[in-house]
Design a protein around this motif. Structure first.
Motif, mmCIF file in Angstrom:
data_model
loop_
_atom_site.group_PDB
_atom_site.id
_atom_site.type_symbol
_atom_site.label_atom_id
_atom_site.label_comp_id
_atom_site.label_asym_id
_atom_site.label_seq_id
_atom_site.Cartn_x
_atom_site.Cartn_y
_atom_site.Cartn_z
ATOM 1 N N LYS A 33 0.987 -1.590 -0.036
ATOM 2 C CA LYS A 33 0.039 -0.489 0.064
ATOM 3 C C LYS A 33 0.997 0.922 -0.048
ATOM 4 O O LYS A 33 0.934 1.798 -0.515
ATOM 5 N N ASP A 34 1.877 1.467 1.111
ATOM 6 C CA ASP A 34 2.809 2.212 0.408
ATOM 7 C C ASP A 34 3.752 2.299 0.045
ATOM 8 O O ASP A 34 4.125 2.078 -0.670
ATOM 9 N N THR A 35 3.287 3.893 -0.915
ATOM 10 C CA THR A 35 4.755 4.289 -1.459
ATOM 11 C C THR A 35 6.226 4.428 -1.188
ATOM 12 O O THR A 35 5.843 5.868 -0.610
ATOM 13 N N THR A 36 6.964 3.822 -2.157
ATOM 14 C CA THR A 36 8.204 4.560 -2.036
ATOM 15 C C THR A 36 8.728 5.915 -2.848
ATOM 16 O O THR A 36 8.823 5.109 -4.221
ATOM 17 N N PRO A 37 8.477 6.975 -3.115
ATOM 18 C CA PRO A 37 8.768 8.257 -3.844
ATOM 19 C C PRO A 37 10.139 7.478 -4.825
ATOM 20 O O PRO A 37 11.089 7.290 -4.300
ATOM 21 N N ILE A 38 10.286 7.580 -6.398
ATOM 22 C CA ILE A 38 11.667 6.857 -6.813
ATOM 23 C C ILE A 38 12.196 7.720 -7.214
ATOM 24 O O ILE A 38 12.891 7.512 -6.948
ATOM 25 N N GLU A 39 11.798 9.465 -6.709
ATOM 26 C CA GLU A 39 13.248 10.496 -6.495
ATOM 27 C C GLU A 39 14.671 9.812 -5.711
ATOM 28 O O GLU A 39 15.516 10.107 -5.295
ATOM 29 N N ARG A 40 13.587 9.088 -4.442
ATOM 30 C CA ARG A 40 14.290 8.504 -3.572
ATOM 31 C C ARG A 40 15.377 7.775 -3.248
ATOM 32 O O ARG A 40 16.291 7.242 -2.820
ATOM 33 N N ILE A 41 14.468 6.877 -4.265
ATOM 34 C CA ILE A 41 15.254 5.660 -5.179
ATOM 35 C C ILE A 41 16.865 6.214 -5.651
ATOM 36 O O ILE A 41 17.569 5.708 -5.148
ATOM 37 N N ILE A 42 16.329 7.013 -6.225
ATOM 38 C CA ILE A 42 17.347 7.260 -7.539
ATOM 39 C C ILE A 42 18.530 7.702 -7.032
ATOM 40 O O ILE A 42 19.219 7.529 -7.350
ATOM 41 N N ALA A 43 17.562 8.655 -5.977
ATOM 42 C CA ALA A 43 19.361 9.918 -4.608
ATOM 43 C C ALA A 43 20.326 8.848 -4.443
ATOM 44 O O ALA A 43 21.410 9.471 -4.222
ATOM 45 N N LYS A 44 19.918 7.954 -3.600
ATOM 46 C CA LYS A 44 20.965 7.230 -2.482
ATOM 47 C C LYS A 44 20.182 4.985 -2.567
ATOM 48 O O LYS A 44 19.376 4.649 -1.795
ATOM 49 N N PRO A 45 20.014 4.784 -4.034
ATOM 50 C CA PRO A 45 20.324 3.630 -4.212
ATOM 51 C C PRO A 45 19.575 2.189 -3.227
ATOM 52 O O PRO A 45 18.880 1.707 -2.573
ATOM 53 N N SER A 46 21.317 2.660 -2.760
ATOM 54 C CA SER A 46 21.939 1.615 -1.291
ATOM 55 C C SER A 46 21.138 2.023 -0.467
ATOM 56 O O SER A 46 21.374 0.554 0.380
ATOM 57 N N ASP A 47 20.199 2.929 -0.149
ATOM 58 C CA ASP A 47 19.796 2.608 1.326
ATOM 59 C C ASP A 47 18.504 1.840 1.110
ATOM 60 O O ASP A 47 17.892 0.948 2.017
ATOM 61 N N PHE A 48 18.342 1.393 0.077
ATOM 62 C CA PHE A 48 16.886 0.654 -0.548
ATOM 63 C C PHE A 48 17.551 -0.910 -0.975
ATOM 64 O O PHE A 48 16.452 -2.265 -1.194
ATOM 65 N N GLU A 49 18.745 -1.227 -1.153
ATOM 66 C CA GLU A 49 18.929 -2.348 -1.634
ATOM 67 C C GLU A 49 18.617 -3.457 -1.094
ATOM 68 O O GLU A 49 18.629 -3.636 0.226
ATOM 69 N N GLY A 50 18.273 -4.708 -1.413
ATOM 70 C CA GLY A 50 17.656 -5.499 -1.061
ATOM 71 C C GLY A 50 16.353 -5.738 -0.370
ATOM 72 O O GLY A 50 15.949 -6.743 0.465
ATOM 73 N N LYS A 51 15.531 -4.293 -0.767
ATOM 74 C CA LYS A 51 14.011 -4.173 0.025
ATOM 75 C C LYS A 51 12.945 -4.412 -1.030
ATOM 76 O O LYS A 51 13.203 -3.750 -1.849
ATOM 77 N N THR A 52 11.651 -4.743 -0.158
ATOM 78 C CA THR A 52 11.206 -4.767 -1.723
ATOM 79 C C THR A 52 9.884 -3.741 -1.136
ATOM 80 O O THR A 52 9.848 -3.003 -0.658
ATOM 81 N N VAL A 53 9.792 -2.978 -2.135
ATOM 82 C CA VAL A 53 9.375 -1.270 -2.608
ATOM 83 C C VAL A 53 7.932 -1.140 -3.405
ATOM 84 O O VAL A 53 8.339 -2.252 -4.336
ATOM 85 N N ARG A 54 7.112 -0.631 -3.470
ATOM 86 C CA ARG A 54 6.569 -0.186 -4.007
ATOM 87 C C ARG A 54 6.639 1.207 -4.247
ATOM 88 O O ARG A 54 6.647 2.767 -3.629
ATOM 89 N N VAL A 55 6.837 1.224 -6.426
ATOM 90 C CA VAL A 55 6.589 2.759 -6.952
ATOM 91 C C VAL A 55 5.856 3.369 -7.949
ATOM 92 O O VAL A 55 5.011 2.335 -8.092
ATOM 93 N N GLU A 56 5.906 4.503 -7.768
ATOM 94 C CA GLU A 56 4.253 4.789 -9.124
ATOM 95 C C GLU A 56 4.749 5.829 -9.424
ATOM 96 O O GLU A 56 6.188 6.597 -9.448
ATOM 97 N N GLY A 57 4.554 5.584 -10.681
ATOM 98 C CA GLY A 57 5.817 6.903 -11.916
ATOM 99 C C GLY A 57 4.844 6.879 -13.706
ATOM 100 O O GLY A 57 3.830 6.114 -13.459
ATOM 101 N N THR A 58 5.468 7.715 -14.407
ATOM 102 C CA THR A 58 4.808 7.163 -15.294
ATOM 103 C C THR A 58 5.892 6.721 -16.679
ATOM 104 O O THR A 58 7.117 6.584 -16.454
ATOM 105 N N ILE A 59 5.440 5.917 -16.969
ATOM 106 C CA ILE A 59 6.132 4.949 -17.724
ATOM 107 C C ILE A 59 6.755 5.396 -19.392
ATOM 108 O O ILE A 59 5.958 6.638 -20.221
ATOM 109 N N SER A 60 7.689 5.398 -18.866
ATOM 110 C CA SER A 60 8.862 6.472 -19.975
ATOM 111 C C SER A 60 9.846 5.609 -21.415
ATOM 112 O O SER A 60 9.785 6.609 -22.241
#
Length: 147
Positions: A33-60
């Motif tokens: 249910k909780d979305t992790t902002p893509i910007e946060r993952i892009i800025a510091k991906p190692s902070d999220f390594e190995g974690k399961t996340v939900r992201v939302e955005g526009t398909i580019s």
């Protein structure tokens, strides 16, 4: 009686477009249910390594050969950095027609590197964006929903 029928008719008409806007699910879909902002993952991906996340955005971008990945852009920066959403080849296939639509994806944040499959997806993604391929990060997705 006529007013009641008219009100029901209006509700049925109004519900029609909402039903048509139901997301198209791929793989296991998205259950977090909780979305992790893509910007946060892009800025510091190692902070999220190995974690399961939900992201939302526009398909580019979408893999044009096998549909095995899509790139999600943060809503605030559609022409900026994106996150590669990679799925198992042939298990989940994203349609090229999804480009430009909103999507949610769920999976594990991982470093792109060791396996040839991830390198190919990263290289194709970078080429689609007009950039050189470089070691980076992806979300190894188990499911997605395209709106």
């Amino acid at each position: 009686m006529i007013r009641r029928f008219a009100a029901l008719a209006i509700l049925a008409i109004a519900a029609g477009p909402a039903a048509a806007a139901a997301p198209e699910n791929f793989g296991a879909g998205v259950s977090i249910k909780d979305t992790t902002p893509i910007e946060r993952i892009i800025a510091k991906p190692s902070d999220f390594e190995g974690k399961t996340v939900r992201v939302e955005g526009t398909i580019s971008a979408v893999c044009s050969e096998m549909g095995c990945w899509m790139a999600l852009a943060p809503d605030a920066a559609k022409n900026g950095a994106t996150m590669l959403i990679k799925v198992d080849d042939g298990v989940i296939v994203f349609p090229v027609s999804a480009k430009g639509k909103r999507a949610a994806a769920q999976g594990v944040v991982q470093r792109v590197g060791g396996d040839h499959e991830s390198h190919s997806a990263a290289a194709e993604h970078a080429k689609a964006q007009g950039k050189e391929a470089a070691a980076g990060w992806q979300i190894k997705a188990t499911g997605a929903a395209v709106y």
